[in-house]
Scaffold this active site. Structure first.
Site, mmCIF file in Angstrom:
data_model
loop_
_atom_site.group_PDB
_atom_site.id
_atom_site.type_symbol
_atom_site.label_atom_id
_atom_site.label_comp_id
_atom_site.label_asym_id
_atom_site.label_seq_id
_atom_site.Cartn_x
_atom_site.Cartn_y
_atom_site.Cartn_z
ATOM 1 N N SER A 112 -8.479 -2.040 -0.039
ATOM 2 C CA SER A 112 -8.633 -1.856 -1.478
ATOM 3 C C SER A 112 -9.014 -0.403 -1.772
ATOM 4 O O SER A 112 -8.258 0.514 -1.457
ATOM 5 C CB SER A 112 -9.659 -2.849 -2.030
ATOM 6 O OG SER A 112 -9.604 -2.911 -3.438
ATOM 7 N N GLU A 204 -0.341 -3.556 -1.807
ATOM 8 C CA GLU A 204 -0.979 -4.749 -2.368
ATOM 9 C C GLU A 204 -1.807 -4.291 -3.560
ATOM 10 O O GLU A 204 -2.076 -3.102 -3.713
ATOM 11 C CB GLU A 204 -1.850 -5.455 -1.324
ATOM 12 C CG GLU A 204 -3.036 -4.649 -0.794
ATOM 13 C CD GLU A 204 -4.271 -4.710 -1.669
ATOM 14 O OE1 GLU A 204 -4.509 -5.757 -2.325
ATOM 15 O OE2 GLU A 204 -5.004 -3.704 -1.737
ATOM 16 N N HIS A 272 -6.077 -9.108 -1.443
ATOM 17 C CA HIS A 272 -7.203 -9.715 -2.149
ATOM 18 C C HIS A 272 -7.118 -11.231 -2.258
ATOM 19 O O HIS A 272 -7.937 -11.847 -2.956
ATOM 20 C CB HIS A 272 -7.322 -9.126 -3.562
ATOM 21 C CG HIS A 272 -7.781 -7.704 -3.592
ATOM 22 N ND1 HIS A 272 -6.926 -6.648 -3.335
ATOM 23 C CD2 HIS A 272 -8.991 -7.152 -3.841
ATOM 24 C CE1 HIS A 272 -7.586 -5.510 -3.436
ATOM 25 N NE2 HIS A 272 -8.849 -5.787 -3.746
#
Length: 303
Positions: A112, A204, A272
């Site tokens: 992330s 992502e 996630h």
């Protein structure tokens, strides 16, 4: 200008090795952190300072605290890995002052917001691990945890991962780079963008509405990213739907992938979602988009 990268793999971890726990991004939920910490403490010997739980607005403490903590971890020759507490936002603020060139051979693990740290490491030819942060690790099933330990400890190539959809058929081989789409797009124009030529690109994201995914993907296209990479691996795009829309984020991403014209498969358990399988950025992979299969051609740590 194209350049040949000589990739440096970290040393393999062993049970009871010292590992650092750092919080270079946002503040975090204590119970979920403790659950993830317990997972790594069963196998390794985690170290962290008392100020790990600091908070300053949307950050886990000010830049000096977070940067000093990560710098000390990067320079510690006695620890074998660095685990991130949480993503969120903030790690990119630290990049200019982090001692990447003098860093030890420890494995860096996170995803992330930590995509910025991965990019900086890959820009210097270092392999790192796109994988669960501690606030997520406690919720991961045993299969993901064991996959992580195997990746960190064994020089053998890990098992292949399978996605759920083919967006553009074809085959591609290259070193794996990327991570969070939002964060990666912010590295364009900086010295922290990973080497893209001949790469397989992993993307992502979370809670980004389809038009924002389109905007960031278009930024990559306009910057020439898709003319340099060989294939695209799409992980989870969690919570990215437009309420009431007659289209999905998958519809938008499929269309964008077809415009790029590169082999592309989607739905890999990376990101996630409920499953976040770790992958080693900088290692050689083969994407079979027809079979939605990502095969790892080498291990992630030194033999």
């Amino acid at each position: 200008m194209k350049r040949t990268v000589r990739w440096l793999k970290p040393l393999p971890l062993r049970p009871r090795d010292a590992v650092h726990v750092v919080a270079p991004s946002g503040p975090f939920d204590r119970p979920s952190f403790e659950a993830g910490l317990a997972v790594i403490a069963e196998r390794y010997s985690p170290l962290h300072g008392p100020d790990l739980f600091s908070a300053h607005r949307y950050l886990a403490g000010d830049d000096a605290r977070r940067g000093g903590e990560l710098s000390r971890a990067l320079l510690d020759r006695d620890a074998r890995a660095i685990f991130s507490a949480r993503g969120g936002y903030g790690s990119a603020r630290l990049l200019p002052d982090l001692p990447f060139a003098d860093a030890s051979h420890a494995a860096f693990v996170g995803f992330s917001d930590l995509t910025s740290v991965h990019g900086a490491l890959q820009a210097l030819g270092r392999v790192s691990f796109h994988g669960p942060v501690l606030t997520q690790l406690g919720r991961q099933p045993p299969a993901v945890r064991e996959y992580l330990f195997r990746l960190l400890e064994s020089p053998e190539a890990p098992p292949a991962l399978t996605g759920s959809a083919t967006y553009v058929p074809g085959m591609a081989e290259g070193h794996l780079v990327g991570g969070n789409l939002s964060v990666l797009s912010r590295l364009i124009g900086t010295s922290y963008l990973p080497p893209l030529d001949g790469a397989v690109l992993l993307l992502e994201d979370v809670t980004e509405r389809p038009y924002r995914l389109d905007r960031m993907w278009t930024h990559l296209r306009l910057a020439g990213v898709f003319s340099r990479v060989r294939g695209i691996v799409l992980g989870d795009f969690t919570g990215c739907e437009e309420k009431g829309a007659d289209y999905s984020s998958a519809d938008v991403l499929r269309e964008l992938a077809r415009e790029a014209g590169l082999p592309c498969a989607a739905g890999f358990p990376i990101g996630h979602g409920d499953l976040n399988y770790p992958v080693a950025l900088g290692t050689q992979v083969r994407l079979d988009a027809d079979a939605a299969c990502l095969t790892f051609l080498e291990g992630a740590v030194r033999a």
